[in-house]
Motif scaffolding. Structure first.
Motif, PDB file in Angstrom:
ATOM      1  N   GLU A 183      35.561  42.898  42.225  1.00  0.00           N
ATOM      2  CA  GLU A 183      35.956  44.226  42.711  1.00  0.00           C
ATOM      3  C   GLU A 183      35.836  44.245  44.231  1.00  0.00           C
ATOM      4  O   GLU A 183      34.780  43.891  44.767  1.00  0.00           O
ATOM      5  CB  GLU A 183      35.016  45.281  42.089  1.00  0.00           C
ATOM      6  N   ASP A 184      36.892  44.671  44.915  1.00  0.00           N
ATOM      7  CA  ASP A 184      36.876  44.793  46.383  1.00  0.00           C
ATOM      8  C   ASP A 184      36.394  43.520  47.078  1.00  0.00           C
ATOM      9  O   ASP A 184      35.664  43.588  48.061  1.00  0.00           O
ATOM     10  CB  ASP A 184      35.971  45.958  46.820  1.00  0.00           C
ATOM     11  N   GLY A 185      36.791  42.381  46.575  1.00  0.00           N
ATOM     12  CA  GLY A 185      36.394  41.121  47.197  1.00  0.00           C
ATOM     13  C   GLY A 185      35.026  40.615  46.772  1.00  0.00           C
ATOM     14  O   GLY A 185      34.636  39.512  47.138  1.00  0.00           O
ATOM     15  N   TRP A 186      34.283  41.419  46.023  1.00  0.00           N
ATOM     16  CA  TRP A 186      32.958  40.999  45.560  1.00  0.00           C
ATOM     17  C   TRP A 186      33.071  40.385  44.174  1.00  0.00           C
ATOM     18  O   TRP A 186      33.703  40.957  43.283  1.00  0.00           O
ATOM     19  CB  TRP A 186      31.989  42.180  45.525  1.00  0.00           C
ATOM     20  N   HIS A 187      32.456  39.230  44.008  1.00  0.00           N
ATOM     21  CA  HIS A 187      32.453  38.532  42.729  1.00  0.00           C
ATOM     22  C   HIS A 187      31.080  38.732  42.101  1.00  0.00           C
ATOM     23  O   HIS A 187      30.066  38.391  42.708  1.00  0.00           O
ATOM     24  CB  HIS A 187      32.707  37.033  42.934  1.00  0.00           C
ATOM     25  N   ARG A 188      31.084  39.295  40.902  1.00  0.00           N
ATOM     26  CA  ARG A 188      29.805  39.532  40.220  1.00  0.00           C
ATOM     27  C   ARG A 188      29.535  38.425  39.218  1.00  0.00           C
ATOM     28  O   ARG A 188      30.392  38.078  38.419  1.00  0.00           O
ATOM     29  CB  ARG A 188      29.812  40.898  39.536  1.00  0.00           C
ATOM     30  N   PHE A 189      28.319  37.892  39.305  1.00  0.00           N
ATOM     31  CA  PHE A 189      27.876  36.844  38.380  1.00  0.00           C
ATOM     32  C   PHE A 189      26.714  37.370  37.546  1.00  0.00           C
ATOM     33  O   PHE A 189      25.914  38.181  38.022  1.00  0.00           O
ATOM     34  CB  PHE A 189      27.439  35.593  39.160  1.00  0.00           C
ATOM     35  N   ALA A 190      26.646  36.883  36.303  1.00  0.00           N
ATOM     36  CA  ALA A 190      25.605  37.318  35.369  1.00  0.00           C
ATOM     37  C   ALA A 190      24.808  36.112  34.892  1.00  0.00           C
ATOM     38  O   ALA A 190      25.343  35.023  34.738  1.00  0.00           O
ATOM     39  CB  ALA A 190      26.252  38.003  34.161  1.00  0.00           C
ATOM     40  N   VAL A 191      23.517  36.325  34.675  1.00  0.00           N
ATOM     41  CA  VAL A 191      22.691  35.287  34.051  1.00  0.00           C
ATOM     42  C   VAL A 191      22.006  35.925  32.846  1.00  0.00           C
ATOM     43  O   VAL A 191      21.820  37.158  32.810  1.00  0.00           O
ATOM     44  CB  VAL A 191      21.670  34.712  35.079  1.00  0.00           C
ATOM     45  N   ASN A 192      21.665  35.104  31.862  1.00  0.00           N
ATOM     46  CA  ASN A 192      20.875  35.617  30.728  1.00  0.00           C
ATOM     47  C   ASN A 192      21.541  36.838  30.086  1.00  0.00           C
ATOM     48  O   ASN A 192      20.874  37.808  29.724  1.00  0.00           O
ATOM     49  CB  ASN A 192      19.464  35.961  31.253  1.00  0.00           C
ATOM     50  N   GLY A 193      22.868  36.818  30.019  1.00  0.00           N
ATOM     51  CA  GLY A 193      23.593  37.909  29.369  1.00  0.00           C
ATOM     52  C   GLY A 193      23.972  39.062  30.282  1.00  0.00           C
ATOM     53  O   GLY A 193      24.743  39.942  29.890  1.00  0.00           O
ATOM     54  N   GLY A 194      23.439  39.089  31.505  1.00  0.00           N
ATOM     55  CA  GLY A 194      23.801  40.139  32.459  1.00  0.00           C
ATOM     56  C   GLY A 194      23.092  41.454  32.165  1.00  0.00           C
ATOM     57  O   GLY A 194      22.291  41.560  31.248  1.00  0.00           O
ATOM     58  N   TRP A 199      22.154  40.352  37.672  1.00  0.00           N
ATOM     59  CA  TRP A 199      23.404  40.196  38.403  1.00  0.00           C
ATOM     60  C   TRP A 199      23.167  39.488  39.726  1.00  0.00           C
ATOM     61  O   TRP A 199      22.060  39.504  40.265  1.00  0.00           O
ATOM     62  CB  TRP A 199      24.019  41.557  38.751  1.00  0.00           C
ATOM     63  N   LEU A 200      24.276  38.952  40.273  1.00  0.00           N
ATOM     64  CA  LEU A 200      24.278  38.417  41.635  1.00  0.00           C
ATOM     65  C   LEU A 200      25.698  38.624  42.164  1.00  0.00           C
ATOM     66  O   LEU A 200      26.660  38.254  41.491  1.00  0.00           O
ATOM     67  CB  LEU A 200      23.915  36.935  41.595  1.00  0.00           C
ATOM     68  N   ASP A 201      25.849  39.260  43.320  1.00  0.00           N
ATOM     69  CA  ASP A 201      27.171  39.554  43.880  1.00  0.00           C
ATOM     70  C   ASP A 201      27.426  38.670  45.097  1.00  0.00           C
ATOM     71  O   ASP A 201      26.591  38.600  46.008  1.00  0.00           O
ATOM     72  CB  ASP A 201      27.268  41.024  44.312  1.00  0.00           C
TER      73      ASP A 201
END
Ligand code: ZN
Length: 315
Positions: A183-194, A199-201
């Motif tokens: 979203e808006d150039g930000w990539h969201r990553f999830a660990v352990n199911g999110g 999260w990590l952006d």
């Protein structure tokens, strides 16, 4: 297979120690669960703010270094920490922060979550995200903030990198993150199911100036591992990516390994235990200066060199 389960703590650099304490304990209503010193520079405090029990994943910590210049936002440095607050609580927070002299705009929506953005008194970018995701967080009965509004833990951090591919390959390959959304150039990553705290952006900016540490900047982000053996396994994965992790360092309340992700930001993995109650009773956490055993012989000199602070008066 990685054993990272989410965010463990975020450590930032603040200005004046008393002003930091007044804001995070007095205004944000977080509990000062540990009053210690920077183990590598014991002339500086290390304050840990968390939930009532210092649960892993709830912990925002500061080195008050008022003599440092202001940090510069940019690539290779974590630029924002988001804290989880209960759904429906943002109007309370907006009023509370405004009343404390903090400039707060209207809430924005990020990844479908209502978010309030502001800078703390020393320029650190903080977001409050309204979420009802389940969290292991215990309200603090003595907080000036009523339990139904209290901060429930770290939600996400934001990092700008000059090379998204390199950072992405690393967090996916060595730390177990998976792609979640964009979203808006930000990539969201999830660990352990999110979910909140998992999260990590990341955003890529190839032209961004290199960020620098200083007052109001984030020093490092630590990620949770459940135990010592998982920490060693994850450390091995990090080593395979040639990120040169440190040996395991005993921080007494947890065990840590430090490394830089390919974009240059300082990361840490930290064990969930043994926790902050290992050297103080749960009832009196944070009330007195606690030193790791190897610094105890220097207590008198260390105490004399630290600025005097008092707990904020409840507001
Ligand atoms: Zn740390």
């Amino acid at each position: 297979m990685s054993g990272v389960t989410g965010l463990h703590h975020v450590t930032a650099i603040s200005g004046d120690a008393q002003e930091n304490l007044d804001f995070y304990a007095g205004v944000m209503g977080m509990r000062l669960v540990k009053r210690s010193v920077n183990q590598d520079s014991p002339g500086t405090y290390h304050f840990f703010y968390a939930d009532a029990e210092g649960s892993p994943g709830t912990d925002l910590t500061f080195f008050p270094w008022p003599d440092l210049p202001k940090g510069r936002r940019g690539a290779g440095i974590t630029t924002e920490v988001a804290l989880a607050v209960p759904g429906g609580s943002l109007s309370y927070w907006r009023e509370r922060l405004t009343g404390a002299g903090i400039e707060v705009g209207e809430p924005v929506v990020r990844f479908s979550e209502e978010t309030l953005l502001f800078e703390d008194p020393h320029g650190l970018s903080v977001a409050l995200v309204a979420t009802d995701d389940p969290r292991d967080s215990t309200p603090w009965a003595a907080s000036p903030v009523p339990p139904q509004y209290q901060v429930r833990g770290l939600h996400v951090t934001r990092l700008v990198t000059r090379d998204l591919t390199a950072t992405t390959q690393f967090i996916m390959g060595a730390m177990g993150y998976v792609r979640n959304a964009e979203e808006d150039g930000w990539h969201r990553f999830a660990v352990n199911g999110g979910g909140s705290g998992k999260w990590l952006d990341l955003r890529e900016d190839r032209e961004a100036p290199r960020g620098t540490w200083g007052v109001g900047s984030i020093h490092h982000v630590a990620f949770r591992v459940p135990d010592d053996s998982t920490e060693l396994a994850v450390r091995g994965d990090i080593e395979e990516f040639r990120r040169q992790p440190t040996p395991v360092i005993d921080r007494f309340w947890f065990k840590s390994v430090y490394f830089k992700e390919p974009g240059g930001a300082l990361f840490e993995i930290a064990t969930d235990g043994p926790g902050f109650a290992v050297d103080e009773s749960l009832e009196t956490l944070g009330e007195t200066l606690v030193l790791p055993p190897w610094l105890e012989p220097q207590r008198a000199e260390i105490e004399a060199a630290l600025p005097k602070v008092r707990m904020p008066v409840a507001s």
